[in-house]
Each structure stands twice: as structure tokens, then as C-alpha cells.
Design an enzyme around this catalytic site. Structure first.
Site, PDB file in Angstrom:
ATOM      1  N   LYS A   1     -16.016 -79.557  -0.913  1.00  0.00           N
ATOM      2  CA  LYS A   1     -16.257 -78.337  -1.662  1.00  0.00           C
ATOM      3  C   LYS A   1     -15.138 -77.899  -2.343  1.00  0.00           C
ATOM      4  O   LYS A   1     -14.153 -77.973  -1.821  1.00  0.00           O
ATOM      5  CB  LYS A   1     -16.517 -77.061  -0.779  1.00  0.00           C
ATOM      6  CG  LYS A   1     -17.390 -75.958  -1.764  1.00  0.00           C
ATOM      7  CD  LYS A   1     -16.932 -74.633  -1.222  1.00  0.00           C
ATOM      8  CE  LYS A   1     -16.005 -73.941  -1.644  1.00  0.00           C
ATOM      9  NZ  LYS A   1     -15.736 -74.004  -3.197  1.00  0.00           N
TER      10      LYS A   1
ATOM     11  N   GLY B   1     -18.885 -74.171  -6.174  1.00  0.00           N
ATOM     12  CA  GLY B   1     -19.722 -72.926  -5.832  1.00  0.00           C
ATOM     13  C   GLY B   1     -18.680 -72.142  -5.126  1.00  0.00           C
ATOM     14  O   GLY B   1     -17.492 -72.482  -4.910  1.00  0.00           O
TER      15      GLY B   1
ATOM     16  N   GLY C   1     -16.978 -69.696  -2.106  1.00  0.00           N
ATOM     17  CA  GLY C   1     -16.972 -70.042  -0.857  1.00  0.00           C
ATOM     18  C   GLY C   1     -17.935 -69.177   0.066  1.00  0.00           C
ATOM     19  O   GLY C   1     -18.839 -70.189   0.892  1.00  0.00           O
ATOM     20  N   PRO C   2     -18.228 -67.856   0.153  1.00  0.00           N
ATOM     21  CA  PRO C   2     -19.067 -67.212   0.935  1.00  0.00           C
ATOM     22  C   PRO C   2     -20.629 -67.958   0.762  1.00  0.00           C
ATOM     23  O   PRO C   2     -21.499 -67.930   1.539  1.00  0.00           O
ATOM     24  CB  PRO C   2     -19.313 -65.803   0.537  1.00  0.00           C
ATOM     25  CG  PRO C   2     -17.962 -65.596  -0.098  1.00  0.00           C
ATOM     26  CD  PRO C   2     -17.472 -66.764  -0.742  1.00  0.00           C
TER      27      PRO C   2
ATOM     28  N   GLY D   1     -19.622 -72.709   0.780  1.00  0.00           N
ATOM     29  CA  GLY D   1     -18.648 -73.043   1.948  1.00  0.00           C
ATOM     30  C   GLY D   1     -18.915 -72.522   3.215  1.00  0.00           C
ATOM     31  O   GLY D   1     -18.659 -73.441   4.033  1.00  0.00           O
TER      32      GLY D   1
ATOM     33  N   GLU E   1      -5.003 -76.305   7.150  1.00  0.00           N
ATOM     34  CA  GLU E   1      -3.736 -76.319   6.211  1.00  0.00           C
ATOM     35  C   GLU E   1      -3.633 -75.118   5.624  1.00  0.00           C
ATOM     36  O   GLU E   1      -4.219 -74.628   4.456  1.00  0.00           O
ATOM     37  CB  GLU E   1      -3.631 -77.444   5.310  1.00  0.00           C
ATOM     38  CG  GLU E   1      -3.678 -79.136   5.782  1.00  0.00           C
ATOM     39  CD  GLU E   1      -2.303 -79.269   6.582  1.00  0.00           C
ATOM     40  OE1 GLU E   1      -1.383 -78.486   6.202  1.00  0.00           O
ATOM     41  OE2 GLU E   1      -2.243 -80.051   7.277  1.00  0.00           O
TER      42      GLU E   1
ATOM     43  N   CYS F   1       2.038 -74.248  -1.290  1.00  0.00           N
ATOM     44  CA  CYS F   1       1.877 -73.554  -0.139  1.00  0.00           C
ATOM     45  C   CYS F   1       3.509 -73.620   0.749  1.00  0.00           C
ATOM     46  O   CYS F   1       3.639 -72.696   1.439  1.00  0.00           O
ATOM     47  CB  CYS F   1       0.961 -74.316   0.952  1.00  0.00           C
ATOM     48  SG  CYS F   1       1.150 -75.997   0.913  1.00  0.00           S
TER      49      CYS F   1
ATOM     50  N   GLU G   1       2.351 -64.062   1.415  1.00  0.00           N
ATOM     51  CA  GLU G   1       2.478 -65.045   0.675  1.00  0.00           C
ATOM     52  C   GLU G   1       1.994 -64.607  -0.845  1.00  0.00           C
ATOM     53  O   GLU G   1       1.141 -64.000  -1.065  1.00  0.00           O
ATOM     54  CB  GLU G   1       1.463 -66.190   0.878  1.00  0.00           C
ATOM     55  CG  GLU G   1       1.656 -67.679   0.345  1.00  0.00           C
ATOM     56  CD  GLU G   1       0.616 -68.664   0.805  1.00  0.00           C
ATOM     57  OE1 GLU G   1      -0.420 -68.214   0.977  1.00  0.00           O
ATOM     58  OE2 GLU G   1       0.933 -69.626   0.777  1.00  0.00           O
TER      59      GLU G   1
HETATM   60  P1  NAD Z   1      -8.491 -69.713  -0.829  1.00  0.00           P
HETATM   61  O1  NAD Z   1      -8.618 -69.519   0.589  1.00  0.00           O
HETATM   62  O2  NAD Z   1      -8.832 -68.636  -1.531  1.00  0.00           O
HETATM   63  O3  NAD Z   1      -9.740 -70.971  -1.175  1.00  0.00           O
HETATM   64  C1  NAD Z   1      -9.841 -71.983  -0.726  1.00  0.00           C
HETATM   65  C2  NAD Z   1     -10.991 -72.601  -0.499  1.00  0.00           C
HETATM   66  O4  NAD Z   1     -11.735 -71.982   0.351  1.00  0.00           O
HETATM   67  C3  NAD Z   1     -11.686 -72.639  -1.709  1.00  0.00           C
HETATM   68  O5  NAD Z   1     -12.736 -73.908  -2.033  1.00  0.00           O
HETATM   69  C4  NAD Z   1     -12.688 -71.550  -1.796  1.00  0.00           C
HETATM   70  O6  NAD Z   1     -13.869 -71.634  -2.550  1.00  0.00           O
HETATM   71  C5  NAD Z   1     -12.863 -71.626  -0.156  1.00  0.00           C
HETATM   72  N1  NAD Z   1     -13.397 -70.559   0.519  1.00  0.00           N
HETATM   73  C6  NAD Z   1     -13.037 -69.040   0.051  1.00  0.00           C
HETATM   74  N2  NAD Z   1     -13.902 -68.418   0.948  1.00  0.00           N
HETATM   75  C7  NAD Z   1     -14.575 -69.154   1.787  1.00  0.00           C
HETATM   76  C8  NAD Z   1     -15.759 -68.728   2.750  1.00  0.00           C
HETATM   77  N3  NAD Z   1     -15.800 -67.455   2.852  1.00  0.00           N
HETATM   78  N4  NAD Z   1     -16.151 -69.887   3.470  1.00  0.00           N
HETATM   79  C9  NAD Z   1     -15.988 -71.138   3.172  1.00  0.00           C
HETATM   80  N5  NAD Z   1     -14.976 -71.537   2.226  1.00  0.00           N
HETATM   81  C10 NAD Z   1     -14.271 -70.485   1.318  1.00  0.00           C
HETATM   82  O7  NAD Z   1      -7.039 -70.540  -1.301  1.00  0.00           O
HETATM   83  P2  NAD Z   1      -6.734 -70.744  -2.669  1.00  0.00           P
HETATM   84  O8  NAD Z   1      -6.570 -69.583  -3.491  1.00  0.00           O
HETATM   85  O9  NAD Z   1      -7.604 -71.707  -3.388  1.00  0.00           O
HETATM   86  O10 NAD Z   1      -5.399 -71.643  -2.436  1.00  0.00           O
HETATM   87  C11 NAD Z   1      -4.094 -71.017  -2.162  1.00  0.00           C
HETATM   88  C12 NAD Z   1      -4.002 -70.864  -0.576  1.00  0.00           C
HETATM   89  O11 NAD Z   1      -3.988 -72.118  -0.108  1.00  0.00           O
HETATM   90  C13 NAD Z   1      -2.662 -70.390  -0.392  1.00  0.00           C
HETATM   91  O12 NAD Z   1      -2.709 -69.727   0.877  1.00  0.00           O
HETATM   92  C14 NAD Z   1      -2.000 -71.604  -0.071  1.00  0.00           C
HETATM   93  O13 NAD Z   1      -0.750 -71.426   0.876  1.00  0.00           O
HETATM   94  C15 NAD Z   1      -2.917 -72.379   0.564  1.00  0.00           C
HETATM   95  N6  NAD Z   1      -2.564 -73.754   0.675  1.00  0.00           N
HETATM   96  C16 NAD Z   1      -2.189 -74.538   1.705  1.00  0.00           C
HETATM   97  C17 NAD Z   1      -1.731 -75.691   1.879  1.00  0.00           C
HETATM   98  C18 NAD Z   1      -1.155 -76.447   2.918  1.00  0.00           C
HETATM   99  O14 NAD Z   1      -1.263 -77.582   3.230  1.00  0.00           O
HETATM  100  N7  NAD Z   1      -0.811 -75.883   4.000  1.00  0.00           N
HETATM  101  C19 NAD Z   1      -1.816 -76.552   0.734  1.00  0.00           C
HETATM  102  C20 NAD Z   1      -2.141 -75.921  -0.387  1.00  0.00           C
HETATM  103  C21 NAD Z   1      -2.692 -74.495  -0.666  1.00  0.00           C
END
Ligand code: NAD
Length: 472
Positions: free
Chosen positions: A170, A201, A203-204, A207, A245, A279, A379
Site C-alpha cells: 500500500k 488509498g 490508511g483506514p 490499509g 519501522e 525517521c 517527532e
Molecule cells: P503515517 O504513519 O501517517 O503513514 C504511513 C503509512 O501508513 C501510509 O501509507 C498511511 O496511509 C498508512 N496508514 C495510516 N493510517 C493507517 C491505518 N489506520 N491502517 C493502515 N495503514 C494506515 O506516516 P507518514 O507520515 O507517511 O511517515 C512519517 C512517519 O514514518 C514518521 O513517524 C517516521 O519516523 C516514520 N518512518 C519511520 C522509518 C523507519 O525506518 N523507522 C522510516 C521512515 C519513516
């Protein structure tokens, strides 16, 4: 770019419920510049069924054969770098050079490398009276974030497919474009239908149904800690394998014997990669209290050299952030910190001069930050560094570890052995000594609320393998 279909079962399929297109906003102008389909549970189900059907044949194929196909996908991505890089730059805000290097070419190389590494794993080994076999976990739900949409998706795709898993990926809704080019490259490379399926699409809406699907064996998620917790709960219902991650709040420790003139520019450079949307950004900078004034002077000078602007302009060194919501969030944290007696050394909450459209922020350094303030605990994901004074090595280690996160960090010291000793005391998954050193084969992942499991290299491959013992 306008795409109307998902890539499912090796075909381009329209959303089953024919839902509205998902608009994607340009970080440069703040206007819609591309659209992709917004899927639902029905689309997630179709994609998972395709991945499940493709699993037996893909798992049975030799790792060398799989590596050849994955290598061709990597080449397909390199061939498309001229379209992918500007697209990511505009979606995410990363200056073009980084969007091309880090986000595209390096990502393609890492994809190929991990597939080759997977050919060297001992898939079977005798152990006493037993035969130990490593098998692919099965169908993986990959969910990736907006900041490095292609690279962080490929970290999952590469490891999972290389060891014989199939995947539904996704894409992040705010930066999905590059993953359509991944689908094009997979199709061109002759990847068997269903091995990799790509859906888009919210997340909710798509995803969660993907993550909870009974035919999914593993959730591989990169994103915020909040969503990670939710997905762990969802996966727990059917005891799915989970690789997480998550977020970070990493500290760069500058010891009193460090060379400030090289340490501080290096720390800032790392913290401002992709406008701080990283991150592992060293968003806390721990400096010796006695040298605080000198550090601030150097930081002011280093930050003044950043050129904030259009990420497609080669002169730009700091682009915008991904969404309007992200700019509002960063500004809110900076204002709150100032109201709690943090002091702006350079930058601030106003839009940079001449950049009122789009999602631009000033590179900002705050000093007099107390580690208990929200700006030091949460963060921020923007170009903001919090300077915190420390009273020596033990105090610095205490402050660095005083966080719910444990992703990354750095130690700067004139004495290598001392720096290494301090690094051993930091409770994070990675620590760099005297500068930023991104390795694409060293295990990457978090302690504490920064995640579960490791990505990259041989440790990354292990995440996607089940271990079976047969007693002979
Ligand atoms: P996010 O958590 O908002 O979204 C990440 C993904 O999750 C997106 O594809 C989103 O659509 C999906 N998502 C959101 N709600 C969901 C749900 N209810 N069910 C299923 N999927 C859902 O994060 P972001 O803003 O896209 O990215 C930034 C974040 O990612 C920061 O917290 C960053 O630290 C973290 N990050 C971590 C790493 C690592 O390797 N540790 C690397 C990059 C980013």
C-alpha cells in the site's frame, strides 16, 4: 501524472467500487498535481487473493531465478529515474539531487543487492538430529510512508520477494506516484502475476482491511508509531508476524573533545536531509554546556548557508515538507517550545521570504531546550533542531536515552575509542561515530517505540523467513 488503476495480479484493475480519485498535492505549489485511485476493502481483498495464489510457485522458484527478475525490476527503475526523481521531489519536497540519488538510484541498487544476498542464505542446514529449513513467511502486507516512498517500499519488496514471499504494497496517500513506476518496472521485468500487487488509498479505508486480512501472514510497516501500534493490535487478532519501522527522536551527542567546526555542520546536514522528514534525523543536538555560546554561533552560520526553495531548482538545498498539515504541525511545536522558554537561535515560524505558496519552512535551531519539553520528546518531522546543553558524558547519555524512541543517534568526539564507548551506552538501533554514515547492508531498526525487527542486509532477509525443524 494521472493513474486510474491498481496493479493487481499482473494487470491494471480499476477500483472495484469505482471510488473517487485521490488528489495528491504538490509540496511546491500546494495545488493538486497528480491523482491516483482511492481503494477500499474490496480492492485490498482482490490484491491479497492474487498474492496468495502466486505464493506457491514463487516460493518454489530458486533464489537465483528470483534475483534475476528482481535485478530486472531494479534496472527498470534506473531507466525511469528521470521521471521518478522529479515526481518524488515535488511530492515530498526533497531537492532533486537527493530525490534522484538517495530516493531512486540508490534504492534501485539496494533492491538488486538484497536479491543477490538472498541467494547466499543457508535455506537448509543440519543441526544435530534435525534439518533446519528456512521458508518464506508467506503473503506480506507492506505499508510504506511518505518521506521516502520508493526507497522504503523497496526495502520491503526486495527482502520479501527475494526470499520467496509475495506482497501487497500500500503506497502512502501523500506520495504514491513512484510506486506506479515500480509496477511498470515489475510488469516489464516479467514478474509473475500476483507476486507484487500495488494499491493506493487512505490508511483506514484500504490499509486496515489489508492488514487484517486472514490470508496475510505478515505486516511490514514503516510509518508513525501511532499507526504502528494500531497495526500491531490488528495483526494480533490472527497472530501475524509484524515488522515495524517507526518514529524516532534521535540525539547527536557532541562531547567536549569534539572538533565543533566539523561536528556541528555534519550534525545539521544529517538533521536537515529531506527538510528533516527523516525517521533517523538527529533532531536533538546535545552540546557541552560550557561551549553552548560557541556552538550557537557555528550553528547560525551553518544554517544561514541553506538555500530554501523549489526542490526542482538545482541551487536548492532545503525544500518544502510534504503537506500543509505538516507545516502547521511543525510551527505549532516551535511556537509551543518558545512559549516554554526555548530560544530561537535561527529560523522561526514565518514562511521563508518569497515562499508563501507551497509547504515551505525556515530551517530552525532552538536553544535552551529542556529534554522534557514536547519539542524534545515528540517527532517533529521538519527542519528543526533542538539544542540541549549537557554536563559531560554521563549526562549526555542520560539525556539521549530519556526518550520513548530508540532509532538512531550519533557521537562526536576527538577520541574514537571514547566515542565507541558512549555509542555502546545509547539505547538505539543505530549509532554513527563522527558523522552520518548510511550503510545499506547494516541492520536498521528501532529499540523501544521505534519499532520491531530489522530492515536491510542479512538481518532484513531473516524477517521474512519462517524457521522449521524436521527431526530426521
Ligand atoms: P503515517 O504513519 O501517517 O503513514 C504511513 C503509512 O501508513 C501510509 O501509507 C498511511 O496511509 C498508512 N496508514 C495510516 N493510517 C493507517 C491505518 N489506520 N491502517 C493502515 N495503514 C494506515 O506516516 P507518514 O507520515 O507517511 O511517515 C512519517 C512517519 O514514518 C514518521 O513517524 C517516521 O519516523 C516514520 N518512518 C519511520 C522509518 C523507519 O525506518 N523507522 C522510516 C521512515 C519513516
Amino acid at each position: 501524472m494521472k493513474r486510474e488503476c491498481f496493479y493487481i495480479n499482473g494487470q491494471w484493475q480499476k477500483p472495484i467500487k469505482g471510488g473517487a480519485a485521490l488528489p495528491v498535492y504538490s509540496s511546491i505549489t500546494g495545488e493538486v498535481f497528480e491523482s491516483v485511485p482511492a481503494g477500499t476493502a474490496e480492492d485490498a481483498d482482490a490484491a491479497v487473493r492474487a498474492a496468495s495464489k502466486a505464493l506457491p510457485a514463487w516460493a518454489a522458484m530458486g533464489a537465483a531465478e528470483r534475483a534475476k527478475i528482481i535485478g530486472r525490476i531494479a534496472q527498470g527503475l534506473r531507466d525511469r529515474a528521470d521521471v521518478i526523481a522529479p515526481l518524488i521531489a515535488e511530492e515530498v519536497g526533497m531537492p532533486l539531487e537527493g530525490a534522484r540519488g538517495y530516493q531512486t538510484l540508490r534504492a534501485a541498487d539496494a533492491l538488486e543487492d538484497i536479491a543477490v544476498l538472498a541467494t547466499k542464505i543457508a535455506y537448509e542446514e543440519p543441526l544435530g538430529e534435525s534439518l533446519v529449513i528456512r521458508e518464506p513467511v508467506g503473503v506480506v502486507a507492506g505499508i510504506s510512508p511518505s518521506n521516502f516512498p520508493l526507497l522504503l517500499s523497496l526495502n520491503k519488496v526486495g527482502a520479501a520477494l527475494a526470499v520467496g514471499c509475495t506482497m501487497v504494497l500500500k503506497a502512502p496517500e501523500t506520495a504514491p506516484g513512484s510506486l506506479f513506476y515500480l509496477a511498470d518496472a515489475a510488469e516489464e521485468a516479467g514478474l509473475p502475476p500476483g507476486v507484487l500487487n500495488i494499491i493506493t488509498g487512505f490508511g483506514p479505508e484500504i490499509g486496515e482491511p489489508l492488514a487484517s486480512h486472514p490470508l496475510v501472514d505478515m505486516i511490514s510497516f514503516t510509518g508513525s508509531t501511532g499507526v504502528g501500534k494500531l497495526l500491531l493490535g490488528i495483526g494480533a487478532q490472527t497472530i501475524k508476524r509484524a515488522h515495524m519501522e517507526l518514529g524516532g527522536k534521535s540525539a547527536a551527542i557532541v562531547l567536549e573533545d569534539a572538533d565543533l567546526d566539523s561536528a556541528l555542520p555534519a550534525a545539521i546536514e544529517q538533521a536537515f536531509i529531506n527538510a528533516g522528514q527523516v525517521c533517523f534525523a538527529w533532531s536533538r543536538l546535545l552540546v557541552p554546556r560550557a561551549k553552548l555560546a560557541r556552538c550557537e554561533e557555528i550553528l547560525r552560520d551553518v544554517v544561514s548557508r541553506y538555500v530554501v526553495g523549489d526542490p526542482l531548482d538545482p541551487a536548492t538545498t532545503l525544500g518544502p515538507v510534504v503537506t500543509r498539515a505538516a507545516t502547521d504541525r511543525v510551527r505549532k511545536f516551535v511556537s509551543q517550545a518558545v512559549s516554554q522558554n526555548a530560544r530561537i537561535v535561527t529560523g522561526g515560524i514565518e514562511a521563508p521570504k518569497g515562499l508563501s505558496r507551497g509547504y515551505f519552512l525556515q530551517p530552525t535551531v532552538l536553544s535552551d531546550v529542556d529534554n522534557r519539553m514536547p519539542i524534545a520528546q515528540e517527532e517533529i518531522f521538519g527542519p528543526v533542531v533542538s539544542v540541549i546543553a549537557h554536563d559531560g558524558e554521563d549526562d549526555a547519555v542520560r539525556i539521549a536515552n530519556d526518550s520513548v524512541f530508540g532509532l538512531h543517534g550519533a557521537v562526536f568526539s576527538g577520541d574514537h575509542a571514547r566515542a565507541l564507548g558512549v555509542a555502546r551506552r545509547i539505547r538505539t538501533g543505530q549509532v554513527d561515530l563522527n558523522g552520518f554514515k548510511l550503510g545499506m547492508t547494516a541492520p536498521f531498526g528501532g529499540f523501544k517505540q521505534s519499532g520491531l525487527g530489522r530492515e536491510l542486509g542479512k538481518f532484513g532477509l531473516e524477517e521474512y523467513l519462517e524457521v522449521k525443524s524436521i527431526q530426521l
